[in-house]
Design a protein around this motif. Structure first.
Motif, PDB file in Angstrom:
ATOM      1  N   LEU A 211      36.352 -11.181 -27.567  1.00 13.14           N
ATOM      2  CA  LEU A 211      35.653  -9.925 -27.283  1.00 13.14           C
ATOM      3  C   LEU A 211      34.458  -9.768 -28.207  1.00 13.14           C
ATOM      4  CD1 LEU A 211      35.598  -7.257 -25.716  1.00 13.14           C
ATOM      5  CD2 LEU A 211      37.143  -6.318 -27.446  1.00 13.14           C
ATOM      6  N   PHE A 212      34.626 -10.112 -29.488  1.00 10.00           N
ATOM      7  CA  PHE A 212      33.570  -9.993 -30.491  1.00 10.00           C
ATOM      8  C   PHE A 212      33.315 -11.354 -31.122  1.00 10.00           C
ATOM      9  CE2 PHE A 212      35.931  -5.914 -30.832  1.00 10.00           C
ATOM     10  CZ  PHE A 212      34.954  -5.077 -30.314  1.00 10.00           C
ATOM     11  N   ASP A 213      32.060 -11.683 -31.335  1.00 11.31           N
ATOM     12  CA  ASP A 213      31.701 -12.905 -32.048  1.00 11.31           C
ATOM     13  C   ASP A 213      31.724 -12.590 -33.538  1.00 11.31           C
ATOM     14  OD1 ASP A 213      30.663 -15.211 -33.098  1.00 11.31           O
ATOM     15  OD2 ASP A 213      28.832 -15.198 -31.904  1.00 11.31           O
ATOM     16  N   MET A 214      32.584 -13.280 -34.267  1.00 12.54           N
ATOM     17  CA  MET A 214      32.711 -13.023 -35.699  1.00 12.54           C
ATOM     18  C   MET A 214      31.627 -13.712 -36.504  1.00 12.54           C
ATOM     19  SD  MET A 214      35.091 -10.919 -35.720  1.00 12.54           S
ATOM     20  CE  MET A 214      35.379 -10.759 -37.450  1.00 12.54           C
ATOM     21  N   GLY A 215      30.773 -14.496 -35.848  1.00 12.30           N
ATOM     22  CA  GLY A 215      29.632 -15.093 -36.514  1.00 12.30           C
ATOM     23  C   GLY A 215      29.972 -16.103 -37.583  1.00 12.30           C
ATOM     24  N   ASP A 216      31.025 -16.888 -37.396  1.00 15.60           N
ATOM     25  CA  ASP A 216      31.388 -17.887 -38.404  1.00 15.60           C
ATOM     26  C   ASP A 216      30.681 -19.217 -38.189  1.00 15.60           C
ATOM     27  OD1 ASP A 216      32.716 -18.857 -36.205  1.00 15.60           O
ATOM     28  OD2 ASP A 216      34.699 -18.859 -37.118  1.00 15.60           O
ATOM     29  N   GLY A 217      29.733 -19.253 -37.283  1.00 15.71           N
ATOM     30  CA  GLY A 217      28.948 -20.454 -37.053  1.00 15.71           C
ATOM     31  C   GLY A 217      29.477 -21.352 -35.955  1.00 15.71           C
ATOM     32  N   ASN A 218      30.726 -21.158 -35.562  1.00 20.47           N
ATOM     33  CA  ASN A 218      31.293 -21.964 -34.479  1.00 20.47           C
ATOM     34  C   ASN A 218      30.955 -21.335 -33.134  1.00 20.47           C
ATOM     35  OD1 ASN A 218      32.563 -23.777 -36.248  1.00 20.47           O
ATOM     36  ND2 ASN A 218      34.275 -22.367 -36.514  1.00 20.47           N
ATOM     37  N   PRO A 219      30.593 -22.143 -32.145  1.00 17.82           N
ATOM     38  CA  PRO A 219      30.307 -21.571 -30.822  1.00 17.82           C
ATOM     39  C   PRO A 219      31.584 -20.994 -30.214  1.00 17.82           C
ATOM     40  CG  PRO A 219      30.257 -23.977 -30.756  1.00 17.82           C
ATOM     41  CD  PRO A 219      30.451 -23.593 -32.185  1.00 17.82           C
ATOM     42  N   VAL A 220      31.440 -19.832 -29.602  1.00 18.58           N
ATOM     43  CA  VAL A 220      32.582 -19.166 -28.976  1.00 18.58           C
ATOM     44  C   VAL A 220      32.227 -18.765 -27.547  1.00 18.58           C
ATOM     45  CG1 VAL A 220      33.566 -18.274 -31.136  1.00 18.58           C
ATOM     46  CG2 VAL A 220      31.894 -16.906 -29.897  1.00 18.58           C
TER      47      VAL A 220
END
Length: 166
Positions: free
Chosen positions: A63-72
């Motif tokens: 639901l939310f992109d946590m922005g850890d650098g991995n594509p989601v």
């Protein structure tokens, strides 16, 4: 096309909802429908996972992109028709990662839309959401980690480890 789902809460008592949604709806739309039909406010983190016949967790849609650098894969970018079919009918839905409300979502039928019917459509509701989520047990299968005993971690000299590194 219209997708008819049965959404079952993972609790001992039978708690489920039968809903219909358009094939073009996104996973985020399905998330909102599930939240509304079970009485959640929809503000917590959530994910869908593709599932096989044994309900094993597969690819995640967040639901939310946590922005850890991995594509989601984002829920709002994936339509139901993109991932579900007569051969791929099961999803696992987790709502609120602190409480782990877990739902089994199964595509039961693919139908033609009925004239005059509004979608999404809650067809049937059975059972009441418990006050608290069921406790999850995180246990390994018997002997699953026994192979670590053979590593010889008692003798750290073999691992080039400086125990006074700090």
């Amino acid at each position: 096309m219209i997708y008819r789902f049965r959404i079952v809460l993972d609790v001992l008592d039978d708690v489920f909802r039968d809903i219909e949604v358009r094939e073009s709806s996104t996973l985020e739309d399905l998330h909102n429908i599930i939240c509304q039909s079970f009485g959640f406010d929809g503000t917590e983190m959530a994910s869908f996972y593709l599932s096989d016949e044994e309900w094993n967790q597969g690819e995640e849609f967040v639901l939310f992109d946590m922005g850890d650098g991995n594509p989601v894969a984002m829920m709002n970018e994936v339509s139901l028709g993109d991932i579900l079919s007569e051969n791929q009918t099961k999803l696992i839905y987790i709502y609120d990662f602190l409480n782990l409300w877990t739902f089994y979502v199964e595509l039961a039928e693919i139908l033609e839309p009925q004239e005059g019917q509004n979608y999404p459509n809650l067809l049937f509701a059975h059972g009441v959401l418990p006050d608290t989520p069921p406790e999850k047990k995180f246990e390994a299968e018997k002997d699953e980690f026994n192979d670590f005993d053979d590593q010889g971690f008692d003798d750290l000299d073999d691992f080039d480890f400086d125990e006074r590194w700090n």
